[in-house]
Design an enzyme around this catalytic site. Structure first.
Site, PDB file in Angstrom:
ATOM      1  N   SER A  48     -81.002-112.497  -2.779  1.00  9.86           N
ATOM      2  CA  SER A  48     -81.704-111.437  -2.039  1.00  9.86           C
ATOM      3  C   SER A  48     -83.078-111.211  -2.669  1.00  9.86           C
ATOM      4  CB  SER A  48     -80.894-110.147  -2.094  1.00  9.86           C
ATOM      5  OG  SER A  48     -80.930-109.622  -3.416  1.00  9.86           O
ATOM      6  N   ASP A  81     -81.252-114.377   1.272  1.00 10.27           N
ATOM      7  CA  ASP A  81     -80.479-113.346   1.980  1.00 10.27           C
ATOM      8  C   ASP A  81     -81.427-112.206   2.397  1.00 10.27           C
ATOM      9  OD1 ASP A  81     -78.186-112.010   2.884  1.00 10.27           O
ATOM     10  OD2 ASP A  81     -77.846-111.038   0.943  1.00 10.27           O
ATOM     11  N   HIS A  82     -81.413-111.838   3.658  1.00 16.29           N
ATOM     12  CA  HIS A  82     -82.251-110.739   4.181  1.00 16.29           C
ATOM     13  C   HIS A  82     -83.722-110.889   3.792  1.00 16.29           C
ATOM     14  CE1 HIS A  82     -78.937-108.440   5.823  1.00 16.29           C
ATOM     15  NE2 HIS A  82     -78.266-108.671   4.707  1.00 16.29           N
ATOM     16  N   LYS A 183     -67.528 -98.690   3.797  1.00 16.03           N
ATOM     17  CA  LYS A 183     -67.774 -99.251   5.130  1.00 16.03           C
ATOM     18  C   LYS A 183     -67.170 -98.424   6.248  1.00 16.03           C
ATOM     19  CE  LYS A 183     -67.868-103.961   3.345  1.00 16.03           C
ATOM     20  NZ  LYS A 183     -69.315-104.016   3.092  1.00 16.03           N
ATOM     21  N   ARG A 259     -69.531-107.389  -7.292  1.00 18.03           N
ATOM     22  CA  ARG A 259     -70.016-106.304  -8.157  1.00 18.03           C
ATOM     23  C   ARG A 259     -68.836-105.475  -8.659  1.00 18.03           C
ATOM     24  NH1 ARG A 259     -75.613-104.196  -5.244  1.00 18.03           N
ATOM     25  NH2 ARG A 259     -76.321-106.275  -4.695  1.00 18.03           N
TER      26      ARG A 259
HETATM   27  P1  13P Z   1     -71.129-106.668   1.305  1.00 18.81           P
HETATM   28  O1  13P Z   1     -71.917-105.476   0.848  1.00 18.81           O
HETATM   29  O2  13P Z   1     -69.998-106.250   2.215  1.00 18.81           O
HETATM   30  O3  13P Z   1     -70.664-107.518   0.199  1.00 18.81           O
HETATM   31  O4  13P Z   1     -72.101-107.555   2.224  1.00 18.81           O
HETATM   32  C1  13P Z   1     -72.966-108.477   1.626  1.00 18.81           C
HETATM   33  C2  13P Z   1     -73.976-109.006   2.585  1.00 18.81           C
HETATM   34  O5  13P Z   1     -73.888-108.880   3.781  1.00 18.81           O
HETATM   35  C3  13P Z   1     -75.101-109.749   1.988  1.00 18.81           C
HETATM   36  O6  13P Z   1     -76.037-110.124   2.956  1.00 18.81           O
HETATM   37  O1  G3H Z   2     -77.247-107.279   1.915  1.00 16.14           O
HETATM   38  C1  G3H Z   2     -77.385-106.949   0.774  1.00 16.14           C
HETATM   39  C2  G3H Z   2     -76.823-107.780  -0.315  1.00 16.14           C
HETATM   40  O2  G3H Z   2     -75.599-107.248  -0.743  1.00 16.14           O
HETATM   41  C3  G3H Z   2     -77.826-107.908  -1.419  1.00 16.14           C
HETATM   42  O3  G3H Z   2     -77.956-106.700  -2.096  1.00 16.14           O
HETATM   43  O4  G3H Z   2     -80.426-106.331  -2.028  1.00 16.14           O
HETATM   44  O5  G3H Z   2     -78.974-105.106  -3.655  1.00 16.14           O
HETATM   45  O6  G3H Z   2     -79.405-107.559  -3.944  1.00 16.14           O
HETATM   46  P1  G3H Z   2     -79.267-106.414  -2.982  1.00 16.14           P
HETATM   47 ZN    ZN Z   3     -76.194-108.718   4.548  1.00 15.63          ZN
END
Ligand code: 13P
Ligand code: G3H
Ligand code: ZN
Length: 316
Positions: A48, A81-82, A183, A259
């Site tokens: 991320s 990621d994102h 969630k 985590r």
């Molecule tokens: P969780 O917070 O459910 O582990 O999701 C992680 C996620 O979607 C990372 O992009």
């Molecule tokens: O979608 C979020 C992921 O769990 C990554 O989390 O941005 O805190 O690293 P982070």
């Molecule tokens: Zn995500």
């Protein structure tokens, strides 16, 4: 061996899902690779923006390069990621990542399409896969926090228009999950009809489930017993993973659960060993526990045992 997410999805579609696991440090990286090798699973390692800024993006990339050498039998994609547009371009230009996620889901539909399309063009020039997102999950991801009233589930018809107009390779859809450890306040409600709707309109197109951590109650109880205060934490029923995979979900994102494993191991260890000042013994316990956790998730995802079949298909 680093491969694109698309290469992995081609093998997995409709049968199993790849675990997509976030990494932030060396112990997580070791546990992740060990767990995937122990369960003979192909996988996706994801980074991320928060992880890139935690130490330094080069630190994480260096750890993945080292892990590739330490575990030469591993087959995996390296994914952002994102990502925002700038992070995606940085990753594409680095020549290291095999997959990026452009998350412009907070923008209006047309702007999300335009942004995603620009990233797809740059990524595809280099053979890199692109995941995009349509709809809004709840919870916090990177610097965006989505209140429950603003959660916006993906509309299957819009999803198909989005896929066709952007040329993205996979789509993250909002089906009722959220990021983090909290969630669901009541009963769990995953909207599988959204996935089914997209599959009917776009058979064979890989979908992605974010916010998939199961938040095991045993972990939460052990964390709380060792001094934590995670009240009401609740996640996705992990038995749903394979059901989602059969409907075309090829990538299931799990970060929070990792985590929780870290928190449980470290809280328990410090409680039981108040005199210890060397952090390595607990780091070793954590690597072992995280490796076991990864292997157990891969069993549920159906990716366990698929490594050699994927290798054979790539060598064909
Ligand atoms: P969780 O917070 O459910 O582990 O999701 C992680 C996620 O979607 C990372 O992009
Ligand atoms: O979608 C979020 C992921 O769990 C990554 O989390 O941005 O805190 O690293 P982070
Ligand atoms: Zn995500």
């Amino acid at each position: 061996m680093i491969v694109t997410a698309t290469e992995l999805f081609t093998q997995a579609y409709g049968k199993y899902a790849l675990g997509a696991y976030n990494i932030n440090n060396a112990e997580q990286t070791m546990g992740l690779f060990r767990g995937n090798i122990a369960s003979s699973a192909p996988f996706i390692v994801q980074i991320s923006r928060g992880a890139r800024n935690y130490t330094d993006k080069r630190m994480l990339e260096g750890m993945i390069r080292a892990a590739e050498e330490i575990f030469p039998e591993a087959i995996f994609a390296v994914h952002i990621d994102h990502g925002d547009e700038e992070t995606c371009y940085d990753a594409i230009d680095s020549g290291f990542y095999s997959s990026v996620m452009i998350d412009a889901s907070n923008l209006p539909f047309e702007e999300n399409i335009a942004t995603t399309k620009r990233v797809v063009e740059r990524a595809h020039e280099k053979g890199i896969s692109v995941e995009a997102e349509l709809g809004q999950l709840g919870g916090v991801e990177e610097d965006i926090s989505v209140q429950e009233e603003h959660v916006h589930l993906t509309d299957p018809e819009e999803a198909v228009e989005f896929i066709d107009r952007t040329g993205c390779d996979s789509l993250a859809c909002a089906i009722g999950t959220s990021h983090g450890a909290y969630k669901f306040s009541g009963s769990q409600s995953l909207h599988f009809e959204i996935i089914e709707g997209i599959r009917k309109l776009k058979p064979g197109f890989p979908l992605v489930m974010h916010g998939s951590s199961s938040v095991p109650q045993e972990e939460v109880e052990r964390i709380n017993a060792a001094g934590g205060q995670l009240k009401g934490a609740k996640g996705v029923d992990p038995k749903q993973y394979l059901a989602a995979a059969k409907l075309g979900v090829c990538k299931i994102n799990i970060d929070t659960d990792g985590r929780l494993v870290w928190m449980r191991v470290h809280r328990e260890y410090m409680k039981e060993h108040p005199d210890v000042f060397d952090f390595r013994p607990m780091g070793k316990v954590y690597m072992e526990e995280y490796s076991k956790f990864i292997a157990s998730r891969n069993e549920l995802l159906g990716s366990a045992g698929q490594l050699e079949a994927v290798r054979a298909s790539l060598c064909r």
